[in-house]
Design a protein around this motif. Structure first.
Motif, PDB file in Angstrom:
ATOM      1  N   PHE A 106       0.837  -1.206   0.000  1.00  0.00           N
ATOM      2  CA  PHE A 106       0.000   0.000   0.000  1.00  0.00           C
ATOM      3  C   PHE A 106       0.874   1.259   0.000  1.00  0.00           C
ATOM      4  CE2 PHE A 106      -3.616  -2.495   2.234  1.00  0.00           C
ATOM      5  CZ  PHE A 106      -4.020  -2.995   1.012  1.00  0.00           C
ATOM      6  N   GLY A 107       1.947   1.220   0.779  1.00  0.00           N
ATOM      7  CA  GLY A 107       2.838   2.381   0.852  1.00  0.00           C
ATOM      8  C   GLY A 107       3.454   2.692  -0.509  1.00  0.00           C
ATOM      9  N   THR A 108       3.897   1.617  -1.202  1.00  0.00           N
ATOM     10  CA  THR A 108       4.506   1.807  -2.514  1.00  0.00           C
ATOM     11  C   THR A 108       3.467   2.307  -3.522  1.00  0.00           C
ATOM     12  OG1 THR A 108       6.035   0.028  -1.995  1.00  0.00           O
ATOM     13  CG2 THR A 108       5.903   0.687  -4.301  1.00  0.00           C
ATOM     14  N   LEU A 109       2.264   1.724  -3.478  1.00  0.00           N
ATOM     15  CA  LEU A 109       1.210   2.164  -4.400  1.00  0.00           C
ATOM     16  C   LEU A 109       0.867   3.634  -4.171  1.00  0.00           C
ATOM     17  CD1 LEU A 109      -1.221  -0.907  -4.505  1.00  0.00           C
ATOM     18  CD2 LEU A 109       0.332  -0.097  -6.296  1.00  0.00           C
ATOM     19  N   ALA A 110       0.774   4.018  -2.891  1.00  0.00           N
ATOM     20  CA  ALA A 110       0.475   5.418  -2.583  1.00  0.00           C
ATOM     21  C   ALA A 110       1.571   6.317  -3.134  1.00  0.00           C
ATOM     22  CB  ALA A 110       0.324   5.612  -1.074  1.00  0.00           C
ATOM     23  N   ALA A 111       2.823   5.859  -2.995  1.00  0.00           N
ATOM     24  CA  ALA A 111       3.948   6.657  -3.497  1.00  0.00           C
ATOM     25  C   ALA A 111       3.851   6.824  -5.017  1.00  0.00           C
ATOM     26  CB  ALA A 111       5.273   5.999  -3.123  1.00  0.00           C
ATOM     27  N   VAL A 112       3.448   5.753  -5.713  1.00  0.00           N
ATOM     28  CA  VAL A 112       3.294   5.831  -7.170  1.00  0.00           C
ATOM     29  C   VAL A 112       2.236   6.883  -7.518  1.00  0.00           C
ATOM     30  CG1 VAL A 112       2.617   4.599  -9.266  1.00  0.00           C
ATOM     31  CG2 VAL A 112       3.971   3.424  -7.528  1.00  0.00           C
ATOM     32  N   ILE A 114       1.219   9.446  -5.787  1.00  0.00           N
ATOM     33  CA  ILE A 114       1.673  10.804  -5.491  1.00  0.00           C
ATOM     34  C   ILE A 114       2.682  11.264  -6.537  1.00  0.00           C
ATOM     35  CG2 ILE A 114       2.846  12.246  -3.789  1.00  0.00           C
ATOM     36  CD1 ILE A 114       1.812  10.307  -1.656  1.00  0.00           C
ATOM     37  N   TRP A 115       3.554  10.334  -6.966  1.00  0.00           N
ATOM     38  CA  TRP A 115       4.560  10.683  -7.984  1.00  0.00           C
ATOM     39  C   TRP A 115       3.881  11.080  -9.289  1.00  0.00           C
ATOM     40  CZ3 TRP A 115       5.644   8.502 -12.795  1.00  0.00           C
ATOM     41  CH2 TRP A 115       6.797   8.995 -13.411  1.00  0.00           C
ATOM     42  N   TRP A 116       2.782  10.383  -9.596  1.00  0.00           N
ATOM     43  CA  TRP A 116       2.118  10.571 -10.876  1.00  0.00           C
ATOM     44  C   TRP A 116       1.627  12.004 -11.057  1.00  0.00           C
ATOM     45  CZ3 TRP A 116       2.600   6.243 -13.679  1.00  0.00           C
ATOM     46  CH2 TRP A 116       2.078   6.285 -14.971  1.00  0.00           C
ATOM     47  N   VAL A 123      -0.798  18.568  -2.582  1.00  0.00           N
ATOM     48  CA  VAL A 123      -1.981  18.581  -1.708  1.00  0.00           C
ATOM     49  C   VAL A 123      -1.777  17.693  -0.483  1.00  0.00           C
ATOM     50  CG1 VAL A 123      -4.412  17.911  -1.553  1.00  0.00           C
ATOM     51  CG2 VAL A 123      -3.599  19.161  -3.555  1.00  0.00           C
ATOM     52  N   VAL A 124      -1.269  16.470  -0.692  1.00  0.00           N
ATOM     53  CA  VAL A 124      -1.214  15.529   0.442  1.00  0.00           C
ATOM     54  C   VAL A 124      -0.027  15.762   1.372  1.00  0.00           C
ATOM     55  CG1 VAL A 124      -2.445  13.715  -0.798  1.00  0.00           C
ATOM     56  CG2 VAL A 124       0.055  13.712  -0.788  1.00  0.00           C
ATOM     57  N   ASP A 125       0.921  16.587   0.937  1.00  0.00           N
ATOM     58  CA  ASP A 125       2.144  16.754   1.724  1.00  0.00           C
ATOM     59  C   ASP A 125       1.919  17.028   3.221  1.00  0.00           C
ATOM     60  OD1 ASP A 125       5.105  17.034   1.785  1.00  0.00           O
ATOM     61  OD2 ASP A 125       4.559  19.067   2.398  1.00  0.00           O
ATOM     62  N   PRO A 126       1.113  18.051   3.597  1.00  0.00           N
ATOM     63  CA  PRO A 126       0.950  18.304   5.042  1.00  0.00           C
ATOM     64  C   PRO A 126       0.255  17.140   5.760  1.00  0.00           C
ATOM     65  CG  PRO A 126      -0.553  19.664   3.751  1.00  0.00           C
ATOM     66  CD  PRO A 126       0.386  19.021   2.787  1.00  0.00           C
ATOM     67  N   ILE A 168       6.380   7.767   2.257  1.00  0.00           N
ATOM     68  CA  ILE A 168       7.285   8.920   2.234  1.00  0.00           C
ATOM     69  C   ILE A 168       8.662   8.535   1.681  1.00  0.00           C
ATOM     70  CG2 ILE A 168       8.525  10.575   3.699  1.00  0.00           C
ATOM     71  CD1 ILE A 168       6.013  10.618   5.486  1.00  0.00           C
ATOM     72  N   VAL A 169       9.210   7.426   2.176  1.00  0.00           N
ATOM     73  CA  VAL A 169      10.558   7.037   1.749  1.00  0.00           C
ATOM     74  C   VAL A 169      10.581   6.668   0.259  1.00  0.00           C
ATOM     75  CG1 VAL A 169      12.387   5.325   2.044  1.00  0.00           C
ATOM     76  CG2 VAL A 169      11.280   6.315   4.036  1.00  0.00           C
ATOM     77  N   VAL A 170       9.598   5.901  -0.188  1.00  0.00           N
ATOM     78  CA  VAL A 170       9.585   5.464  -1.589  1.00  0.00           C
ATOM     79  C   VAL A 170       9.330   6.653  -2.522  1.00  0.00           C
ATOM     80  CG1 VAL A 170       8.419   4.011  -3.294  1.00  0.00           C
ATOM     81  CG2 VAL A 170       8.943   3.103  -1.034  1.00  0.00           C
ATOM     82  N   TYR A 171       8.398   7.524  -2.133  1.00  0.00           N
ATOM     83  CA  TYR A 171       8.128   8.708  -2.958  1.00  0.00           C
ATOM     84  C   TYR A 171       9.390   9.568  -3.082  1.00  0.00           C
ATOM     85  CZ  TYR A 171       6.503  13.309  -4.350  1.00  0.00           C
ATOM     86  OH  TYR A 171       6.384  14.510  -4.991  1.00  0.00           O
TER      87      TYR A 171
END
Lengths: 281, 258
Positions: A106-112, A114-116, A123-126, A168-171
């Motif tokens: 899930f963490g990696t998918l979320a990072a993908v 956000i990268w996209w 928006v999601v940063d804070p 956070i780390v993967v992104y």
């Protein structure tokens, strides 16, 4: 006569594979040091166990609270033979592996995601910062209500504790790929998804693998805390149960098993990392 | 050759970069053309917008004024006609040499037996066929840049953009690679645009040199290299007496306003 033959053999063992006398001397020094380190480690372990056993036996320390190695061992053996230990170990291991796997996924998918989109990432940063700062264990009661008092809540805890930091780390590692690699792919007319597949993802792969090592540890924390809160099985449950009936021998049995399992899982990820990344410089 | 219509044209091209702090004009009023099969060098100090010209031609960025044309058609996006070589090799270290040279074909979905064979033949021309199953980390800098050249040529581009491709290499490797690039481009009849700040490299390799001034980049002067210097390989033309004359002339032009 006999003695010199023996030392000769030992000497040969210490200098095996040497290419010259200087190399042999170097290898010998290195290997003697390695052997000394190992021997000291083993000695410390036995000294510690012996001291513990003696102290407990002679009542220097509180037997109820500190138990003793021999009692821990005999309880371990009887629980193992009785079959109940296997149930607890299996439950915790499955939960941990699942929590670890899902948290990373899930963490990696979320990072993908956000990268996209740069917009989404702005928006999601804070929110990520707040979620990351928050102690996930505090979400326990909510998970119990949301997922019921069983495996669901425990695994949710394992996932919650690792998913944000993974994101956070993967992104960050996606963002840190040298932009010239992206330029290179674009000169061939690569689309965004091709840039991701051919460049960004494989380039960040080492980071993803190294977050696995962190996540193994985090998953154990999440699962044990989860079991403290809700479970009827598992190593975390045994700790809480042992504590409630004041059977600290049981607590120690569980602690040692957790330590051994966690070490094995960590080592498995390390060797996976070595295997997958052996071609890179 | 010169009475045919131009292959590449820059007409009144300008490029201004905008940031939060304001704007910077990288290029202003750039006009030039390149004929098919020509080797043209853009020579100028760093920061004069040479690389911007290549990015515009490759369709990676859009001009803020004027038009860039290839075969009379405006460039709007990256085209298969173009192969781009960057300052460093940027080989992907998780791919073998063979997988690296197939990257462009893969992205363009042109992987088939014929194209793969062509790529491997190019690798052989570069003298690297023994290394196809190696990883980039096992190769020297010069070999890596040769792999990068193979990767660029594998998609069969008509135009090669060379963005200081030798700048990260040591001098000996650089001389050897200049010869190899010129030989290969001639053999495959490619059109090439080289960007460099190295005067000798420009004279040794090209048919024509455009000298740029810095900030904003403008074309200051155009120099045709005679066939006596053009025809031999770069290493040999460096030894010819005319070479020094051209070097001195270009040196003067470049330092006129400094």
């Amino acid at each position: 006569m006999n003695k010199t033959a023996k030392t000769g053999l030992f000497e040969k063992y210490l200098t095996r594979g040497a290419e010259s006398s200087i190399h042999a001397a170097y290898l010998k020094k290195y290997r003697i040091n390695r052997i000394l380190v190992r021997l000291t480690q083993i000695f410390l372990l036995f000294a510690f166990l012996l001291l513990w056993e003696t102290a407990s036996h002679k009542q220097w320390i509180n037997q109820l609270l500190f138990s003793s190695p021999s009692e821990i061992w005999s309880l371990f053996v009887s629980m193992l033979l009785g079959g109940e230990l296997t149930v607890h170990i299996t439950a915790t291991l499955l939960e941990t592996i699942l929590g670890f796997f899902l948290g990373t996924l899930f963490g990696t998918l979320a990072a993908v995601g956000i990268w996209w989109s740069r917009f989404v990432s702005d928006v999601v940063d804070p929110y990520l910062v707040v979620l990351n700062g928050m102690p996930k264990v505090a979400l326990g009661p909510i998970f119990i209500v949301a997922f019921g008092g069983g495996y669901g809540a425990i695994i949710a805890m394992g996932v919650a504790i690792s998913v944000i930091i993974t994101t956070i780390v993967v992104y960050t590692s996606f963002r840190e790929v040298d932009p010239n690699y992206i330029k290179l792919a674009r000169t061939f007319g690569a689309s965004k998804s091709q840039i991701f597949q051919k460049v960004i993802f494989p380039a960040s792969f080492p980071t993803i693998i190294s977050t696995l090592k962190v996540n193994v540890g985090l998953a154990w924390v999440g699962i044990i805390v989860g079991e403290f809160l809700v479970s009827k099985f598992g190593l975390g449950y045994l700790i809480i149960y042992g504590f409630q009936v004041f059977n600290f021998t049981l607590v120690y049995v569980s602690l040692f098993i957790i330590a051994i399992c966690a070490t094995f899982m960590y080592q498995a990820v390390v060797s996976l990392e070595k295997h997958l990344l052996k071609q890179r410089d | 050759m010169t009475d045919r219509e131009p292959f590449i044209q820059f007409e009144q091209v300008g490029k201004t970069y905008v940031t939060l702090d304001g704007e910077t004009t990288a290029l202003e009023n750039i006009n030039f053309h390149v004929f098919r099969g020509e080797f043209v060098t853009l020579l100028g100090p760093s920061g004069c917008g040479k690389s911007t010209i290549l990015s515009l031609l490759a369709g990676l960025i859009k001009p803020t004024g004027g038009t860039v044309l290839i075969e009379q058609k405006p460039v709007t996006s990256p085209s298969r006609k173009i192969g781009y070589m960057l300052q460093q090799d940027y080989l992907l270290n998780w791919r073998t040499i063979e997988q690296n040279i197939l990257l462009g074909l893969e992205i363009q979905r042109q992987i088939n037996d014929a194209n793969r064979e062509y790529a491997l033949k190019l690798l052989d021309e570069m003298g690297l066929s023994d290394y196809r199953n190696y990883y980039p980390g096992q190769l020297s800098g010069g070999m890596r840049q040769r792999v990068a050249l193979t990767r660029t040529l594998a998609t069969r581009p008509d135009i090669l953009l060379l963005d200081e491709p030798f700048s990260a290499l040591d001098f000996t490797t650089r001389l050897r690679l200049e010869d190899l690039v010129v030989k290969t481009l001639r053999k495959h009849k490619k059109t090439a645009i080289l960007v460099t700040h190295d005067i000798s490299e420009a004279i040794a390799m090209s048919d024509r040199i455009l000298i740029l001034t810095g900030r904003p980049g403008q074309i200051k002067s155009e120099i045709h290299i005679p066939s006596a210097l053009r025809d031999p390989l770069p290493f040999y033309s460096r030894d010819l007496p005319e070479f020094q004359n051209y070097f001195q002339n270009i040196w003067k032009v470049m330092n006129r306003d400094e």
